[in-house]
Design a protein around this motif. Structure first.
Motif, PDB file in Angstrom:
ATOM      1  N   HIS A 178       4.968  -1.981  -3.944  1.00 33.58           N
ATOM      2  CA  HIS A 178       5.737  -2.501  -2.811  1.00 33.58           C
ATOM      3  C   HIS A 178       4.849  -2.625  -1.579  1.00 33.58           C
ATOM      4  N   THR A 179       4.070  -1.594  -1.301  1.00 36.20           N
ATOM      5  CA  THR A 179       3.227  -1.565  -0.097  1.00 36.20           C
ATOM      6  C   THR A 179       2.096  -2.572  -0.190  1.00 36.20           C
ATOM      7  N   LEU A 180       1.513  -2.727  -1.364  1.00 36.53           N
ATOM      8  CA  LEU A 180       0.415  -3.683  -1.546  1.00 36.53           C
ATOM      9  C   LEU A 180       0.871  -5.093  -1.168  1.00 36.53           C
ATOM     10  N   ALA A 181       1.996  -5.515  -1.716  1.00 32.62           N
ATOM     11  CA  ALA A 181       2.486  -6.862  -1.433  1.00 32.62           C
ATOM     12  C   ALA A 181       2.901  -7.003   0.032  1.00 32.62           C
ATOM     13  N   HIS A 196       2.813 -19.437  -1.026  1.00 34.51           N
ATOM     14  CA  HIS A 196       2.600 -18.630  -2.227  1.00 34.51           C
ATOM     15  C   HIS A 196       2.548 -17.145  -1.909  1.00 34.51           C
ATOM     16  N   GLU A 197       2.136 -16.770  -0.694  1.00 34.18           N
ATOM     17  CA  GLU A 197       2.027 -15.350  -0.351  1.00 34.18           C
ATOM     18  C   GLU A 197       3.395 -14.684  -0.314  1.00 34.18           C
ATOM     19  N   ALA A 203       7.972 -11.636  -5.871  1.00 28.02           N
ATOM     20  CA  ALA A 203       7.780 -11.233  -7.266  1.00 28.02           C
ATOM     21  C   ALA A 203       7.430  -9.748  -7.356  1.00 28.02           C
ATOM     22  N   ALA A 204       6.603  -9.269  -6.430  1.00 29.83           N
ATOM     23  CA  ALA A 204       6.228  -7.850  -6.435  1.00 29.83           C
ATOM     24  C   ALA A 204       7.426  -6.956  -6.167  1.00 29.83           C
ATOM     25  N   SER A 205       8.331  -7.409  -5.290  1.00 35.05           N
ATOM     26  CA  SER A 205       9.522  -6.600  -5.010  1.00 35.05           C
ATOM     27  C   SER A 205      10.407  -6.508  -6.250  1.00 35.05           C
ATOM     28  N   ALA A 206      10.485  -7.595  -7.006  1.00 34.78           N
ATOM     29  CA  ALA A 206      11.252  -7.565  -8.256  1.00 34.78           C
ATOM     30  C   ALA A 206      10.610  -6.603  -9.256  1.00 34.78           C
ATOM     31  N   LEU A 266      12.667 -12.301   2.254  1.00 37.02           N
ATOM     32  CA  LEU A 266      11.518 -12.894   1.573  1.00 37.02           C
ATOM     33  C   LEU A 266      11.801 -14.331   1.159  1.00 37.02           C
ATOM     34  N   ALA A 267      13.016 -14.583   0.717  1.00 40.01           N
ATOM     35  CA  ALA A 267      13.365 -15.952   0.319  1.00 40.01           C
ATOM     36  C   ALA A 267      13.264 -16.899   1.509  1.00 40.01           C
TER      37      ALA A 267
END
Length: 326
Positions: A178-181, A196-197, A203-206, A266-267
């Protein structure tokens, strides 16, 4: 009418206190104790006084990192964020650096009291080193997000105290991803992000939610030496079964809050990746740590602790309107 000088001094003190609250992003520190709690519960340590002491240590280190961040970024902030406490002149650079050093010392001291020398050497010092390394060098390099993610994962492992880290590696990985993204996305708060970021962060949160949903120990036993069992644990087969059902329900509810609070932000950043939307998404991602930690607490068999963690979210959001979390 001649007024005494005290009201003026009180006003200056309030302004100084607010400036320091902005410097350390005070409300965002509410997302820190849940890391330690998740690690402690995963390792069976419970939520006793020693765990709370380690949580206080982590809060001090978090605030130290925020003060050090502004000290290291003072020239950049003068151009990009002149309203921050250092470029606006409300806090001197030397005072910010002293605050970072003092808070680091306080964090190490609290960890020594709560966990002893072994905890300081194995857990707290690596965490403090990661915080200082990020702010003083790694942040401006491609490794910056990974170092920040490592710091947050180490914060989860901080909760294991002098015990083995292995039981808490799963929660640490979830918080780290979570923190990385989120850290990658935060690099675009000023100029906006490539579409894309934000999509990668979504995607990372999912993936983080999926990792938090994987089944953990339904009710970890207390460690020898009297560590408290997690709240929500009941002895006996029937109690354990009821606790497991309650834990799964609390886990699913917490992850729903995580998705509902972070996913839409995010969306919007994916559709409109301009700086304001990115900043809002980053703020939502910081606050989303609370329901994520609640899900991890429930995963460890402590639904009674998941509820107050998730319930802190509205309070933190309200405080963030007064003092920014970013």
């Amino acid at each position: 009418m001649h007024l005494p000088p005290f009201p003026g001094r009180a006003l200056r003190a309030r302004r100084t206190l607010r400036a320091y609250a902005e410097l350390v992003r005070a409300p965002a520190a509410a997302t820190v104790p849940g890391d330690v709690l998740a690690g402690a519960l995963a390792s069976g340590r419970g939520a006793g006084p020693r765990t709370l002491g380690l949580a206080g240590s982590s809060v001090c280190l978090y605030w130290a990192g925020m003060a050090l961040n502004d000290w290291a970024d003072r020239e950049l902030d003068a151009a990009e964020r002149p309203e921050r406490p250092l470029p606006s002149g409300r806090i001197r650079p030397g005072a910010a650096l002293a605050a970072a050093a003092g808070l680091t010392a306080a964090g190490l001291g609290l960890a020594a009291l709560a966990g002893g020398r072994r905890t300081v050497l194995r857990r707290t010092l690596p965490l403090a080193a990661a915080v200082w390394a990020y702010d003083l060098g790694a942040k401006q390099t491609p490794l910056g997000p990974a170092v920040m993610a490592a710091a947050r994962a180490l914060d989860v492992l901080h909760g294991t105290g002098p015990g083995p880290a292995r039981p808490a590696l799963g929660p640490a990985a979830a918080v780290g991803v979570h923190t990385l993204a989120l850290t990658r996305l935060s690099r675009h708060e000023v100029a906006g992000a490539p579409p894309h970021e934000a999509a990668l962060t979504l995607a990372a949160s999912a993936a983080t939610a999926a990792a938090a949903l994987t089944r953990g120990a339904a009710a970890p036993a207390a460690r020898p030496g009297g560590a408290a069992r997690p709240l929500g644990f009941r002895a006996g087969a029937g109690g354990t079964a009821r606790t497991a059902r309650t834990a799964r329900t609390a886990q699913a509810a917490a992850l729903a809050v995580y998705a509902a609070g972070y996913g839409p932000a995010l969306a919007r950043a994916v559709r409109h990746p301009a700086a304001p939307e990115v900043r809002r998404a980053v703020g939502a991602g910081i606050h989303a740590l609370l329901p994520l930690q609640a899900a991890l607490a429930a995963r460890a068999g402590a639904p009674g602790l998941a509820v107050p963690l998730a319930a802190t979210l509205p309070l933190v959001r309200g405080l963030a309107r007064k003092v920014s979390s970013t």
